[in-house]
Design a protein around this motif. Structure first.
Motif, PDB file in Angstrom:
ATOM      1  N   MET A   1       0.992  -1.165   0.134  1.00  0.00           N
ATOM      2  CA  MET A   1      -0.099   0.126  -0.139  1.00  0.00           C
ATOM      3  C   MET A   1       0.987   1.229  -0.055  1.00  0.00           C
ATOM      4  SD  MET A   1      -2.852   1.379   2.891  1.00  0.00           S
ATOM      5  CE  MET A   1      -4.311   0.415   1.995  1.00  0.00           C
ATOM      6  N   ILE A   2       0.481   2.244  -0.543  1.00  0.00           N
ATOM      7  CA  ILE A   2       1.081   3.592  -0.507  1.00  0.00           C
ATOM      8  C   ILE A   2       0.445   4.346   0.345  1.00  0.00           C
ATOM      9  CG2 ILE A   2       1.556   5.732  -1.804  1.00  0.00           C
ATOM     10  CD1 ILE A   2       1.149   4.444  -4.366  1.00  0.00           C
ATOM     11  N   GLY A   3       1.493   4.734   1.304  1.00  0.00           N
ATOM     12  CA  GLY A   3       1.143   5.615   2.541  1.00  0.00           C
ATOM     13  C   GLY A   3       1.486   7.084   2.233  1.00  0.00           C
ATOM     14  N   ILE A   4       0.666   7.925   2.349  1.00  0.00           N
ATOM     15  CA  ILE A   4       0.806   9.381   2.167  1.00  0.00           C
ATOM     16  C   ILE A   4       0.626  10.297   3.508  1.00  0.00           C
ATOM     17  CG2 ILE A   4       0.306  11.470   1.039  1.00  0.00           C
ATOM     18  CD1 ILE A   4      -0.760   9.477  -1.472  1.00  0.00           C
ATOM     19  N   THR A   5       1.637  10.809   3.890  1.00  0.00           N
ATOM     20  CA  THR A   5       1.255  11.799   5.235  1.00  0.00           C
ATOM     21  C   THR A   5       1.485  13.333   4.722  1.00  0.00           C
ATOM     22  OG1 THR A   5       2.113   9.882   6.783  1.00  0.00           O
ATOM     23  CG2 THR A   5       1.942  12.256   7.435  1.00  0.00           C
ATOM     24  N   ILE A   6       0.501  13.921   5.046  1.00  0.00           N
ATOM     25  CA  ILE A   6       0.453  15.336   4.869  1.00  0.00           C
ATOM     26  C   ILE A   6       0.770  16.150   6.201  1.00  0.00           C
ATOM     27  CG2 ILE A   6      -0.723  17.532   3.681  1.00  0.00           C
ATOM     28  CD1 ILE A   6      -0.310  15.107   1.749  1.00  0.00           C
ATOM     29  N   ASP A   7       1.612  16.768   6.319  1.00  0.00           N
ATOM     30  CA  ASP A   7       1.997  17.509   7.610  1.00  0.00           C
ATOM     31  C   ASP A   7       1.356  19.086   7.498  1.00  0.00           C
ATOM     32  OD1 ASP A   7       3.375  15.616   9.279  1.00  0.00           O
ATOM     33  OD2 ASP A   7       4.949  15.597   7.701  1.00  0.00           O
ATOM     34  N   ARG A   8       0.541  19.427   8.287  1.00  0.00           N
ATOM     35  CA  ARG A   8       0.079  20.895   8.438  1.00  0.00           C
ATOM     36  C   ARG A   8       0.461  21.337   9.707  1.00  0.00           C
ATOM     37  NH1 ARG A   8      -3.750  21.671   4.625  1.00  0.00           N
ATOM     38  NH2 ARG A   8      -4.872  19.885   3.631  1.00  0.00           N
ATOM     39  N   ASN A   9       0.729  22.915   9.535  1.00  0.00           N
ATOM     40  CA  ASN A   9       1.049  23.671  10.496  1.00  0.00           C
ATOM     41  C   ASN A   9      -0.044  23.934  11.539  1.00  0.00           C
ATOM     42  OD1 ASN A   9      -0.046  25.802   9.412  1.00  0.00           O
ATOM     43  ND2 ASN A   9       2.000  26.666   8.772  1.00  0.00           N
ATOM     44  N   HIS A  10       0.195  24.702  12.547  1.00  0.00           N
ATOM     45  CA  HIS A  10      -1.092  24.984  13.521  1.00  0.00           C
ATOM     46  C   HIS A  10      -2.093  25.784  12.600  1.00  0.00           C
ATOM     47  CE1 HIS A  10       1.240  28.706  13.754  1.00  0.00           C
ATOM     48  NE2 HIS A  10       0.240  29.123  14.164  1.00  0.00           N
ATOM     49  N   SER A  11      -1.735  26.376  11.619  1.00  0.00           N
ATOM     50  CA  SER A  11      -2.622  27.315  10.877  1.00  0.00           C
ATOM     51  C   SER A  11      -3.575  26.308   9.770  1.00  0.00           C
ATOM     52  CB  SER A  11      -2.005  28.438  10.171  1.00  0.00           C
ATOM     53  OG  SER A  11      -1.668  29.220  10.998  1.00  0.00           O
ATOM     54  N   GLY A  12      -2.993  25.181   9.582  1.00  0.00           N
ATOM     55  CA  GLY A  12      -3.730  24.247   8.562  1.00  0.00           C
ATOM     56  C   GLY A  12      -2.834  24.299   7.090  1.00  0.00           C
ATOM     57  N   GLU A  13      -1.777  25.088   7.055  1.00  0.00           N
ATOM     58  CA  GLU A  13      -1.005  25.060   5.704  1.00  0.00           C
ATOM     59  C   GLU A  13       0.033  23.958   5.896  1.00  0.00           C
ATOM     60  OE1 GLU A  13       0.398  28.939   6.969  1.00  0.00           O
ATOM     61  OE2 GLU A  13      -0.591  29.843   5.528  1.00  0.00           O
ATOM     62  N   ILE A  14       0.321  23.468   4.649  1.00  0.00           N
ATOM     63  CA  ILE A  14       0.925  22.128   4.269  1.00  0.00           C
ATOM     64  C   ILE A  14       2.467  22.580   4.440  1.00  0.00           C
ATOM     65  CG2 ILE A  14       1.754  20.659   2.527  1.00  0.00           C
ATOM     66  CD1 ILE A  14      -1.187  20.792   1.346  1.00  0.00           C
ATOM     67  N   GLN A  15       2.890  21.860   5.322  1.00  0.00           N
ATOM     68  CA  GLN A  15       4.434  22.138   5.509  1.00  0.00           C
ATOM     69  C   GLN A  15       5.315  20.934   4.727  1.00  0.00           C
ATOM     70  OE1 GLN A  15       4.263  21.966   9.997  1.00  0.00           O
ATOM     71  NE2 GLN A  15       5.563  23.977   9.955  1.00  0.00           N
ATOM     72  N   SER A  16       4.935  19.817   4.704  1.00  0.00           N
ATOM     73  CA  SER A  16       5.665  18.691   3.933  1.00  0.00           C
ATOM     74  C   SER A  16       4.729  17.644   3.681  1.00  0.00           C
ATOM     75  CB  SER A  16       6.815  18.360   5.031  1.00  0.00           C
ATOM     76  OG  SER A  16       6.260  17.638   6.054  1.00  0.00           O
ATOM     77  N   TYR A  99      -9.328   4.113  -5.287  1.00  0.00           N
ATOM     78  CA  TYR A  99      -8.441   2.687  -5.072  1.00  0.00           C
ATOM     79  C   TYR A  99      -7.733   2.708  -3.530  1.00  0.00           C
ATOM     80  CZ  TYR A  99      -8.337   3.198 -10.401  1.00  0.00           C
ATOM     81  OH  TYR A  99      -8.688   2.959 -11.528  1.00  0.00           O
ATOM     82  N   GLY A 100      -8.642   3.010  -2.750  1.00  0.00           N
ATOM     83  CA  GLY A 100      -8.421   2.971  -1.306  1.00  0.00           C
ATOM     84  C   GLY A 100      -7.837   1.919  -0.627  1.00  0.00           C
ATOM     85  N   THR A 101      -7.827   0.706  -1.254  1.00  0.00           N
ATOM     86  CA  THR A 101      -7.208  -0.720  -0.694  1.00  0.00           C
ATOM     87  C   THR A 101      -5.601  -0.383  -0.968  1.00  0.00           C
ATOM     88  OG1 THR A 101      -7.871  -1.739  -2.606  1.00  0.00           O
ATOM     89  CG2 THR A 101      -9.443  -1.892  -0.724  1.00  0.00           C
ATOM     90  N   HIS A 102      -5.490   0.542  -2.127  1.00  0.00           N
ATOM     91  CA  HIS A 102      -4.146   0.452  -2.342  1.00  0.00           C
ATOM     92  C   HIS A 102      -3.185   1.946  -2.024  1.00  0.00           C
ATOM     93  CE1 HIS A 102      -4.655  -3.056  -4.800  1.00  0.00           C
ATOM     94  NE2 HIS A 102      -5.660  -2.636  -5.050  1.00  0.00           N
ATOM     95  N   ILE A 103      -4.056   2.880  -1.502  1.00  0.00           N
ATOM     96  CA  ILE A 103      -3.400   4.031  -1.102  1.00  0.00           C
ATOM     97  C   ILE A 103      -4.158   4.873  -0.110  1.00  0.00           C
ATOM     98  CG2 ILE A 103      -4.824   5.228  -2.915  1.00  0.00           C
ATOM     99  CD1 ILE A 103      -2.486   7.267  -3.452  1.00  0.00           C
TER     100      ILE A 103
END
Length: 113
Positions: A1-16, A99-103
């Motif tokens: 499975m592909i795992g994706i992590t979206i890291d947001r700051n306290h304001s909800g903006e994407i940091q990484s 394709y939720g069973t793969h990502i």
């Protein structure tokens, strides 16, 4: 499975964001889930650089990609980057819906800076 992590700051903006793993939807070279996730994420990084001139910090390897947006950007540049990355998230969520069973996408929000 592909795992994706979206890291947001306290304001909800994407940091990484970080993408790891393999979809195993089909044989190598025919895996549309892997190809879609790769195209969307690399396309977003390329768009950030082409449109804003900012080069994010990138780490990559077999089945791994991490992208970190630099700190201390002007408000205008930061806003453009956020729009591009939010577009990436929309595209990745569309893939996940089909394709939720793969990502799988996970969102992390920093509570304290």
């Amino acid at each position: 499975m592909i795992g994706i992590t979206i890291d947001r700051n306290h304001s909800g903006e994407i940091q990484s964001f970080e993408i790891s793993g393999h979809a195993f939807f089909a044989d190598r070279g025919k895996d549309i889930v892997c190809a879609g996730a790769s195209a969307v994420s690399v396309g977003a990084i390329n768009a950030v650089h082409a449109i804003t001139g900012v080069t994010p910090m990138i780490e990559q390897g077999d089945g791994f990609l991490r992208c970190v947006i630099p700190d201390h950007l002007s408000a205008d540049i930061h806003e453009k980057i956020q729009i591009l990355l939010e577009g990436m998230v929309v595209s990745l969520r569309t893939i996940e819906e089909e394709y939720g069973t793969h990502i799988k996408i996970t969102f992390k929000k920093q509570e304290v800076e």
